[in-house]
Scaffold this active site. Structure first.
Site, mmCIF file in Angstrom:
data_model
loop_
_atom_site.group_PDB
_atom_site.id
_atom_site.type_symbol
_atom_site.label_atom_id
_atom_site.label_comp_id
_atom_site.label_asym_id
_atom_site.label_seq_id
_atom_site.Cartn_x
_atom_site.Cartn_y
_atom_site.Cartn_z
ATOM 1 N N LYS A 9 1.844 0.256 -0.162
ATOM 2 C CA LYS A 9 2.643 0.237 -1.380
ATOM 3 C C LYS A 9 3.413 1.550 -1.453
ATOM 4 O O LYS A 9 2.858 2.613 -1.117
ATOM 5 C CB LYS A 9 1.712 0.078 -2.590
ATOM 6 N N SER A 15 2.031 -4.866 -10.391
ATOM 7 C CA SER A 15 3.122 -4.149 -9.777
ATOM 8 C C SER A 15 3.097 -4.132 -8.255
ATOM 9 O O SER A 15 4.116 -3.844 -7.641
ATOM 10 C CB SER A 15 3.109 -2.700 -10.268
ATOM 11 N N SER A 45 -2.672 -4.616 -11.333
ATOM 12 C CA SER A 45 -1.548 -4.585 -10.386
ATOM 13 C C SER A 45 -1.889 -4.965 -8.953
ATOM 14 O O SER A 45 -0.990 -5.179 -8.141
ATOM 15 C CB SER A 45 -0.901 -3.196 -10.392
#
Lengths: 489, 477
Positions: free
Chosen positions: A76, A151, A175
């Site tokens: 990420k 997210s 997330s």
């Protein structure tokens, strides 16, 4: 097809020479290019990935393979990667090159993994749909008109679409788990402090936790074992020894007790999703577990408490983005305040600004007691609720999200609706408990995720339960059509 | 109208540690800008603070020395504000639960009376960086070497009434932290900085006036000037019918005045909240006892001991203990020369005089205690006169390798005590000065001094003045 195999299967293939890491990496790089419209990646590290793959093949040939040697992993874009762009999905950091590796990145690299790229995400991890990213939304591989969740949407979609073997994510209010659910993959948020936060760009420090996003629970166990452990660079990191999670996996569910909380099955839960969850619960019963209804009296206050605490911490964590030392700086500032104001106004997107303003307000003189202190008290009550529950049950299960992946743009105008997407996941962050999402079926051709919540440091318990479920079912093996389409080099 | 000033101080003491409070970067003074700023000090994305545990014993030792409560659980907070030299946009400090609570110190006032100054609290925090406004035309430079230097902020109650009292208190704190090894106490490098809260009220009043806070005063002289300026300014404002605005002011040493920085209306809301990146600091009784057992002798105890052990005056003892380096030096000299009064006198007058004149560090006295002790022994056994001793001290000061006894021998500096060699000289002097001899005969006994002076000059100071005195008197009567 190699790109849809689990890490465990790929490691076996590499070991027996069925294919090389270079071939596996090239395959993923090719697919990433072909499926670039999914917008899973912010940066693809083609050159360094191929080099790392070749190195891994050579190491393996010399009998020096590490635990993840040659496996292409995506990070990420919230994890700092040395000499590589690290944006946190924000214009503020669109030009930022991190000078050091996050502990998570360093540990995974040390195990021989190939870092294939940095995945797209909601700006500073603030969002539940990946639509707040400065680099545009990610599309859900199961239906490209829909969001992947957020997210960690880029990571979830990349795993689901066969664009990496596994990915890292972070979870502040859901997330990792919510996008895992929406993309039909396995996502684990460990106990708060189990994995070092060093080098992980902060959203809300007391809630943020890194975790693996994989195809199977077994892969998640393998990744967690590598990512977890004490780090002298993070004071909130837990020092306890890291168990050999893989050894837990085959413990039977016979005689175990699973809690179901009725607050997780409220009006907000989509009917078809609820049906799928109920069927999954039956499978756990078949596996020998007893189901017990439990009460978490304060859990209904999770969302309001979270939306006080998380923005409060975020409002100060994001103060360092002032245009002075790094990141976006406005053109021709007139004076100091102009530099601060314009750099921040231009650099941050609306959702980030909204949370900074909410957070600054709740911490301000005269409001602190009514908001921040109150929210922390609720947080303690929620922790206590869970501790009561764990006196009676081994872990809890329920839905991960109230609905399946929604349409792009559907909820961008309603913050409340967007915030409610995390209604089932937030309590796990407030209490700091380990929790994961696994795919357990479909509702209108879209994946449905089941959440498992364990007690502190009991990642082994939920991983093993998930693994037992995955041994009995094939939901985790389902892949979207575009992941089986023949896109081969 | 007669006015009374109410003064409280916030003193920032730089803790003496090798590395910063939340990063491993060095704290050494004087490095090139930004060469001692790590990723943590720069506040880069993804960094986390980790407390340098060397700061705890220092804060605890200070707390114990003032009889304060040591918090068993103290908490770091974030103080939020934007400034270019504050990299994270917040300072990590302690707001609600400081490590040291309460306590007091006794300061000596003119005339020897003691006054108690209560201390509210002392807390740990990090320093900010420095903005460099002059070096770059039309730009501001930022030096983050100082960002993250550990500080102990010591907050007093408003117990002082004059600038002199405030300075006496600040000096006492400076002495205390230097003694405890909590700080190197180096004022010129910013190791101790004061913020002065000043208000005035009619003499005998009970209501507090509106106060101002004068920030960042880094010398005792400036502190006295700044407070006096502020008292006068406030009196002028009130006497001309105005009112005092609660505000933050800055002392400008070049113009010897304080200037308004910002008023309360535009004052910032710092949005304090507990630092989520750090765990609370837990300190138990065992830890405190351990530090207690390692506490050095404090200035007041030392001064009392000097008075009784070396039979010196309280005034001398107080001066000698004002700095631990001087006190240690004094004691080392007394190991060689046991005449405490003589040693005290020399250290206080000659040595401190030279230290002040050359403005060197107390720790860096070039003359070893052993040589000074030997030198003083030579005065005591009348080998040399005090005047010659002072000359030799000057030599030692610039050439520390010189051996006192060798130097006396090589330069034939021994006192002339031989009566037979002195008598012809005395007769000669008396013969050359019949006028003075006549004056003596008429009862002006003071002229003896004149004769002694003449003889001393003729012997280049080597004669024993007492002996000469006696011999002159004998000749004249």
């Amino acid at each position: 097809m190699m790109h849809n195999e689990s890490i465990t299967e790929q490691l076996h293939a590499l070991k027996i020479g069925k294919y090389s890491s270079k071939e596996l990496t090239e395959n993923y790089l090719y697919r990433i290019k072909k499926l670039k419209d999914l917008n899973c990646y912010i940066s693809v590290l083609e050159e360094s990935a191929l080099r790392a793959a070749t190195d891994a093949d050579q190491a393996r040939a010399k009998g020096k393979a590490g635990l993840l040697s040659g496996i292409p992993i995506a990070h990420k874009d919230i994890f700092c990667t040395k000499n590589v762009s690290t944006t946190a999905g924000s214009k503020m950091l669109h030009n930022y090159i991190a000078p050091f590796d996050a502990t998570v990145v360093a540990k995974i690299a040390a195990a021989g993994a190939v870092t294939i790229g940095k995945t797209n995400m909601d700006e500073f991890a603030m969002g539940s749909s990946n639509e707040t990213s400065y680099f545009g939304p990610v599309k859900n591989p199961w239906d490209t008109s829909r969001v992947p969740g957020g997210s960690s949407g880029g990571s979830a979609a990349a795993v689901a679409a066969g664009l990496c073997s596994a990915a890292t994510g972070t979870d502040t209010g859901g997330s990792i788990r919510q996008p895992a659910a929406h993309c039909g993959i396995t996502g684990l948020k460990p106990t708060y402090g189990r994995i070092s936060r060093w080098g992980m760009i902060a959203f809300a420090s007391s809630l943020d936790q890194a975790g693996p996003m994989t195809r199977t629970a077994e892969d998640a166990a393998l990744m967690l074992a590598l990512m977890a452990g004490n780090d002298p660079k993070d004071s909130t990191c837990i020092g306890d020894d890291v168990p050999t999670y893989l050894e837990y996996l085959n413990s039977s569910l016979d005689g175990s007790c699973i809690g179901i909380c009725e607050d997780f099955f409220t009006d907000g839960l989509e009917a078809k999703s609820e049906q799928v969850i109920q069927e999954a619960i039956k499978i756990f019963e078949h596996l020998g577990a007893k189901i017990k209804s439990i009460k978490l009296p304060h859990i209904r206050y999770s969302v309001p408490a979270y939306y006080v605490i998380a923005p409060a911490e975020a409002s100060t964590n994001l103060s360092r983005y002032d245009g002075v030392r790094f990141g976006h700086r406005c053109k021709d500032p007139e004076n100091l305040n102009d530099l601060f104001k314009r750099s921040r106004s231009e650099g941050f997107g609306n959702e980030v600004k909204r949370r900074i303003m909410v957070g600054a307000f709740t911490l301000s003189a005269g409001y602190y007691d009514a908001y921040y202190r109150q929210a922390q008290q609720i947080r303690r009550l929620i922790k206590n609720d869970f501790q009561q529950a764990f006196k009676e049950v081994d872990f809890l299960i329920g839905p991960t999200a109230p609905q399946t992946a929604f349409q792009l743009g559907e909820k961008t105008d309603s913050q409340i609706e967007m915030y409610l997407q995390d209604i089932y996941t937030i309590a796990g962050n407030l209490a700091g408990l380990p929790a994961m999402s696994i795919p357990v079926g479909f509702s209108s051709k879209l994946p449905v995720g089941l959440q498992l919540i364990g007690n502190y440091l009991q990642e082994g318990t939920i991983l093993s339960a998930a693994h037992q479920y995955q041994k009995r079912t094939d939901w985790h093996k389902c892949v979207p059509v575009l992941a089986i389409n023949k896109v081969q080099p | 109208m007669n006015w009374e000033a109410i003064i409280g101080l916030e003193i920032h003491v730089q803790l003496h540690t090798n590395s910063k409070i939340f990063s491993g970067a060095s704290t050494a003074f004087g490095a090139e800008p930004n060469t001692q700023a790590s990723a943590v000090d720069l506040g880069l994305p993804g960094v986390l603070p980790v407390v340098n545990e060397a700061v705890y014993p220092k804060a605890v030792a200070f707390g114990l020395s003032i009889g304060a409560d040591i918090s068993r659980l103290s908490v770091f907070d974030r103080k939020n504000y934007f400034y270019p030299d504050l990299p994270k946009g917040y300072q990590i400090t302690q707001m609600d639960k400081p490590i040291v609570l309460g306590g007091s110190v006794q300061i000596s006032l003119d005339g020897g009376t003691l006054k108690e100054i209560r201390i509210t609290r002392a807390h740990l925090e990090e320093d900010a960086g420095k903005s460099l406004h002059d070096e770059f035309p039309s730009n501001t430079g930022i030096d983050l070497n100082r960002a993250g230097i550990p500080l102990l902020e010591i907050v007093s109650e408003p117990d002082m009434r004059t600038a002199k009292e405030a300075v006496a208190y600040a000096r006492y704190i400076h002495q205390l932290v230097t003694y405890l090894g909590v700080s190197d106490g180096n004022m010129s490098e910013g190791s101790l900085r004061c913020d002065a809260n000043v208000s005035i009220r009619p003499m005998g009043g009970t209501k507090m006036g509106t106060r101002t806070e004068t920030k960042n005063v880094n010398s005792f002289k400036f502190l006295e000037n700044a407070i006096n300026f502020e008292i006068t300014r406030q009196r002028d404002v009130l006497e001309s019918g105005g009112h005092i605005i609660q505000e933050t002011r800055l002392y400008d040493p070049d113009r010897d005045e304080t200037r308004s920085m910002r008023s309360k209306e535009t004052a910032m809301d710092y949005r304090y909240f507990p630092e989520p990146d750090l765990l609370p600091i837990a300190i138990d009784d065992e830890y405190i006892l351990d530090i207690k057992s390692k506490m050095p002798e404090l200035p007041r105890e030392k001064s009392e001991r000097f008075e009784s052990d070396y039979e010196i005056s309280k005034a001398d003892a107080d001066i000698l203990v004002s700095d631990p380096a001087i006190a240690d030096y004094f004691e080392a000299v007394t190991k060689i020369c046991s005449d405490g009064k003589l040693v005290a006198n020399w250290v206080r007058v000659e040595l401190l005089g030279k230290i002040n004149k050359d403005s060197i560090e107390n720790k860096a006295i070039p003359v070893s205690a052993e040589e000074l002790g030997k030198l003083l022994n030579r005065i005591k056994d009348q080998t040399i006169s005090g005047k010659i001793a002072k000359d030799i001290l000057n030599i030692l000061w610039s050439s520390p390798m010189v051996n006192v006894d060798d130097y006396i021998n090589e330069n034939e500096l021994k006192q002339v005590s031989n009566t037979s060699s002195l008598e012809p000289l005395i007769e000669e002097v008396l013969k050359q000065n019949p006028k003075q001899v006549e004056q003596f005969r008429q009862g002006k006994t003071k002229v003896v001094g004149y004769f002694v002076g003449q003889i001393m000059e003729k012997t280049s100071g080597k004669a024993n003045p007492q002996q000469v005195n006696q011999l002159v008197l004998k000749k004249l009567t």
